[in-house]
Design a protein around this motif. Structure first.
Motif, PDB file in Angstrom:
ATOM      1  N   ARG A  26      82.251  10.439  21.697  1.00  0.00           N
ATOM      2  CA  ARG A  26      81.545  10.306  22.983  1.00  0.00           C
ATOM      3  C   ARG A  26      81.863   8.953  23.629  1.00  0.00           C
ATOM      4  O   ARG A  26      82.208   8.874  24.810  1.00  0.00           O
ATOM      5  CB  ARG A  26      80.030  10.420  22.774  1.00  0.00           C
ATOM      6  N   ARG A  27      81.685   7.870  22.827  1.00  0.00           N
ATOM      7  CA  ARG A  27      81.905   6.534  23.369  1.00  0.00           C
ATOM      8  C   ARG A  27      83.364   6.339  23.786  1.00  0.00           C
ATOM      9  O   ARG A  27      83.650   5.777  24.855  1.00  0.00           O
ATOM     10  CB  ARG A  27      81.509   5.480  22.334  1.00  0.00           C
ATOM     11  N   ALA A  43      84.057   8.207  27.030  1.00  0.00           N
ATOM     12  CA  ALA A  43      83.445   7.530  28.184  1.00  0.00           C
ATOM     13  C   ALA A  43      84.326   6.365  28.631  1.00  0.00           C
ATOM     14  O   ALA A  43      84.542   6.159  29.841  1.00  0.00           O
ATOM     15  CB  ALA A  43      82.045   7.044  27.818  1.00  0.00           C
ATOM     16  N   VAL A  99      79.341  14.043  27.718  1.00  0.00           N
ATOM     17  CA  VAL A  99      79.942  12.887  28.394  1.00  0.00           C
ATOM     18  C   VAL A  99      80.600  13.328  29.689  1.00  0.00           C
ATOM     19  O   VAL A  99      80.471  12.665  30.729  1.00  0.00           O
ATOM     20  CB  VAL A  99      80.973  12.204  27.470  1.00  0.00           C
TER      21      VAL A  99
END
Length: 337
Positions: free
Chosen positions: A61-62, A65, A92
């Motif tokens: 996810r990070r 992003a 996301v």
């Protein structure tokens, strides 16, 4: 100029069918002067993966992003993302889409949108026998009562959790604007999702200018992963021992040794040869030099890239009577089921 980000578990240079399709699609887009980039497991920190990351990968996810912020895509093209990245990345994309004019398309390489098992299979609890799903098999009762992985209850539970958490509870698939279906069969299977779909076969590569000539002796060829779902060992067990033909097997996998043992026990080693993995150009040349391509898959193939490549080379087909393989034989009028 439009910017297009392709998302897949593995990089385009990997050897699977989804990676081949992604690589060809990216090449075609670049030829039309689109700005193209990719996001895959290579963008992740592998040390942060835990079993529950299969359900929802916080690190993916990070990383996604950050990629979206840096690349600023106009279109995101999803391929396979459930092995490593997890369907959590759809959340996301939903957040980014709320703030930017983003369109999201997905190529359905398999059935994970409607089934915890991406091959459209489930396994009987006592016998382990593989069965294939029907379009209505995603009913809640079916999801909860079936085993979705041949390796056992723990793997089955993880697959069920991933599917139920992301697609049943959070409905994350709704962020997808269009699902590209490479066969009519896949399009029909995805109908219960109510997602917008279109039928668009995969791009086929340009063939070598000079194809090898076929010999006088009947020759069969298999090209793919040598895994249980591909049914190669099952095919070798029923191949007539007195067949006057050769059989070339391209690829590798968990059942390589088992297939070789089957050939030895049945006295087929003088006619069946295992040549391992080959570069794609050499694989095409080998297929072109044989009379019949065998696809003995036990799962519901969504398209069968090697089938189209074989037909383009003038090689006949012998395929399992299920899924998109049946559709290709019936639509072209070439091949045997």
């Amino acid at each position: 100029m439009q910017r297009i980000l392709h998302i897949n578990d593995y990089p385009a240079e990997a050897g699977g069918g989804a990676e081949v399709v992604m690589r060809r699609t990216m090449d075609l887009l670049r030829q039309q002067d689109f700005v193209v980039d990719a996001f895959s497991c290579e963008d992740l920190d592998p040390a942060r993966f835990i079993p529950l990351s299969y359900v929802d990968h916080a690190g993916a996810r990070r990383a996604l992003a950050d990629k979206l912020t840096a690349f600023r895509p106009d279109v995101v093209h999803l391929h396979n993302y459930y092995h490593v990245l997890s369907p959590g990345i759809l959340a996301v994309l939903a957040d980014y889409k709320r703030q930017h004019a983003l369109r999201i398309v997905m190529t359905a390489h398999d059935y994970h949108l409607i089934c915890p098992n991406s091959g459209g299979s489930w396994f009987r609890r006592w016998t382990g026998r593989r069965e294939t799903i029907e379009p209505t098999s995603n009913a809640l009762r079916s999801l909860l009562t079936r085993r979705w992985d041949h390796r056992g209850p723990a793997h089955s539970l993880l697959k069920l959790l991933q599917h139920a958490w992301n697609y049943r509870w959070h409905q994350r698939q709704r962020v997808i604007d269009l699902v590209i279906c490479p066969s009519r069969f896949v399009q029909a299977m995805l109908k219960p999702t109510t997602l917008k779909t279109c039928w668009l076969p995969h791009p086929v590569p340009e063939l070598p200018r000079a194809l090898p000539k076929r010999g006088a002796r009947l020759s069969f060829v298999f090209a793919g992963r040598i895994e249980p779902e591909k049914g190669l060992n099952d095919f070798l067990q029923i191949l007539p021992v007195d067949i006057a033909a050769t059989f070339t097997i391209i690829g590798a996998g968990a059942q390589m040794s088992l297939c070789q043992e089957t050939c030895a026990k049945r006295g087929l080693t003088d006619r069946v040869r295992f040549i391992g993995r080959l570069p794609h150009a050499e694989t095409l040349a080998t297929i072109a030099g044989c009379h019949v391509l065998v696809q003995s898959s036990r799962v519901l193939e969504t398209y069968g890239l090697t089938l189209i490549e074989a037909l383009a080379c003038g090689t006949n087909l012998l395929v399992a009577d299920r899924g998109a393989a049946r559709e290709i034989v019936e639509a072209t009028g070439v091949g045997f089921l």
